[in-house]
Design a protein around this motif. Structure first.
Motif, mmCIF file in Angstrom:
data_model
loop_
_atom_site.group_PDB
_atom_site.id
_atom_site.type_symbol
_atom_site.label_atom_id
_atom_site.label_comp_id
_atom_site.label_asym_id
_atom_site.label_seq_id
_atom_site.Cartn_x
_atom_site.Cartn_y
_atom_site.Cartn_z
ATOM 1 N N THR A 229 -5.232 -0.332 -1.858
ATOM 2 C CA THR A 229 -5.941 -1.532 -1.409
ATOM 3 C C THR A 229 -7.354 -1.247 -0.925
ATOM 4 O O THR A 229 -8.082 -2.171 -0.585
ATOM 5 C CB THR A 229 -5.158 -2.245 -0.286
ATOM 6 O OG1 THR A 229 -4.981 -1.342 0.809
ATOM 7 C CG2 THR A 229 -3.804 -2.708 -0.800
ATOM 8 N N GLN B 235 0.844 -1.183 0.000
ATOM 9 C CA GLN B 235 0.000 0.000 0.000
ATOM 10 C C GLN B 235 0.886 1.242 0.000
ATOM 11 O O GLN B 235 1.799 1.374 0.806
ATOM 12 C CB GLN B 235 -0.900 -0.004 1.243
ATOM 13 C CG GLN B 235 -1.661 1.286 1.448
ATOM 14 C CD GLN B 235 -2.707 1.508 0.378
ATOM 15 O OE1 GLN B 235 -3.395 0.575 0.008
ATOM 16 N NE2 GLN B 235 -2.811 2.720 -0.117
ATOM 17 N N LEU C 185 -10.320 -4.043 1.845
ATOM 18 C CA LEU C 185 -9.967 -5.458 1.816
ATOM 19 C C LEU C 185 -11.008 -6.309 2.526
ATOM 20 O O LEU C 185 -11.433 -5.994 3.646
ATOM 21 C CB LEU C 185 -8.605 -5.671 2.471
ATOM 22 C CG LEU C 185 -7.380 -5.233 1.665
ATOM 23 C CD1 LEU C 185 -6.134 -5.310 2.538
ATOM 24 C CD2 LEU C 185 -7.212 -6.072 0.415
ATOM 25 N N SER D 182 -3.216 -7.674 -4.062
ATOM 26 C CA SER D 182 -4.132 -7.394 -2.972
ATOM 27 C C SER D 182 -4.719 -5.992 -3.126
ATOM 28 O O SER D 182 -3.996 -5.026 -3.368
ATOM 29 C CB SER D 182 -3.385 -7.496 -1.643
ATOM 30 O OG SER D 182 -4.248 -7.244 -0.558
ATOM 31 N N GLY D 183 -6.032 -5.894 -3.020
ATOM 32 C CA GLY D 183 -6.703 -4.611 -3.177
ATOM 33 C C GLY D 183 -7.380 -4.422 -4.511
ATOM 34 O O GLY D 183 -8.108 -3.452 -4.711
#
Length: 290
Positions: free
Chosen positions: A159, A27, A170, A58-59
């Motif tokens: 994210t 991030q 998330l 991720s995200g």
């Protein structure tokens, strides 16, 4: 074409959440300053799924069916303006995908597309709402969905991306209704052209937008120019379509909402298309061949 790593972290969570090679996974501290709209047509509602854990990067968001709305072949629009670059990773990873590079250095990505507004290796300037492709299941995907990313100016993933003012953090799954491409016109290009047509390109005009659509079932193209000003008042507007080697067909006049549809078969041909609202006009080169 982007350089791909030698090895991908492989595949797949629920409903086609494909694992994708990651340029930057952490991030970033910078915040995406642009206001992003949903990547779909005005009024369309789909689920935004921010899978966690395990979705890579991720995200990223997987946009999927909401209720009875089928997302397959759904029109994909730029969530913010910039320059769009078109790629094709074949049967792996993103499949057919697009990266839009925005004026503030941030980027958005749209993956697993069934079709794109330009061929791989091409680029085009886009505004928020410009049609750039259609939802599919190309690359490392098991079901039709749109993989979507927002990246910061350093290339790192955001994210907790926000679209339509809705932040999807998330592990969250939220339904989001699009206001992208809403002009106030009560009609849509799909309604004007009829059942089976999907937008494949568009061009902004002062006072409206001209659209190119295609029907894979019969090989017909359709062009319609939608007004966004003087709605309900008869003013000059036009739409035309010209398969290469054939005569141009035009619909022009004083209309309240749109010109067209102009429909011609061009299953194996390049087409020139465009239209006008008042004195503002657009004419494409011969393109979208075959």
């Amino acid at each position: 074409m982007l350089a791909w790593p030698k090895a991908f972290t492989s595949l797949l969570l629920a409903f086609g959440a494909v694992l994708i090679p990651q340029a930057a996974s952490a991030q970033d501290s910078s915040v995406l300053a642009l206001s992003h709209k949903s990547p779909f047509n005005c009024g369309k509602t789909f689920y935004a799924n921010n899978w966690s854990p395990g979705h890579n990067p991720s995200g990223s968001i997987d946009w999927q069916n909401y209720g009875g709305d089928d997302i397959n072949n759904e029109t994909v629009r730029a969530t913010a303006g910039g320059t769009a670059y078109f790629y094709d990773a074949g049967s792996t990873s993103y499949g057919k995908w697009i990266e839009v590079r925005h004026s503030d250095g941030t980027r958005t990505r749209y993956a697993h597309l069934s079709s794109m507004a330009r061929a791989a290796g091409g680029s085009m300037s886009v505004s928020q709402g410009t049609v750039i492709g259609a939802v599919g299941s190309t690359g490392g995907s098991t079901a039709p969905h749109l993989h979507y990313e927002q990246r910061t100016s350093t290339g790192a993933m955001d994210t907790s991306p926000t679209v339509e003012g809705v932040t999807v953090s998330l592990g969250q799954k939220k339904s989001v209704t699009s206001t992208n491409g809403c002009s106030g016109n009560p009609y849509t290009p799909e309604e004007a052209c009829g059942s089976g047509y999907t937008q494949i390109d568009s061009a902004g005009l002062t006072g409206g937008t001209t659209y190119l659509l295609y029907n894979a079932g019969n090989g017909n193209n359709c062009v319609v120019t939608m007004k966004s000003t003087n709605l309900g008042t008869a003013t000059a507007v036009s739409a035309f379509l010209e398969p290469q080697g054939e005569s141009r067909r035009t619909d022009s006049g004083n209309y309240g909402y749109y010109a067209g549809p102009v429909i011609l078969n061009a299953a194996s041909q390049c087409v020139r298309w465009g239209g006008s609202v008042g004195s503002s006009s657009y004419t494409s080169p011969f393109e979208h061949c075959g």
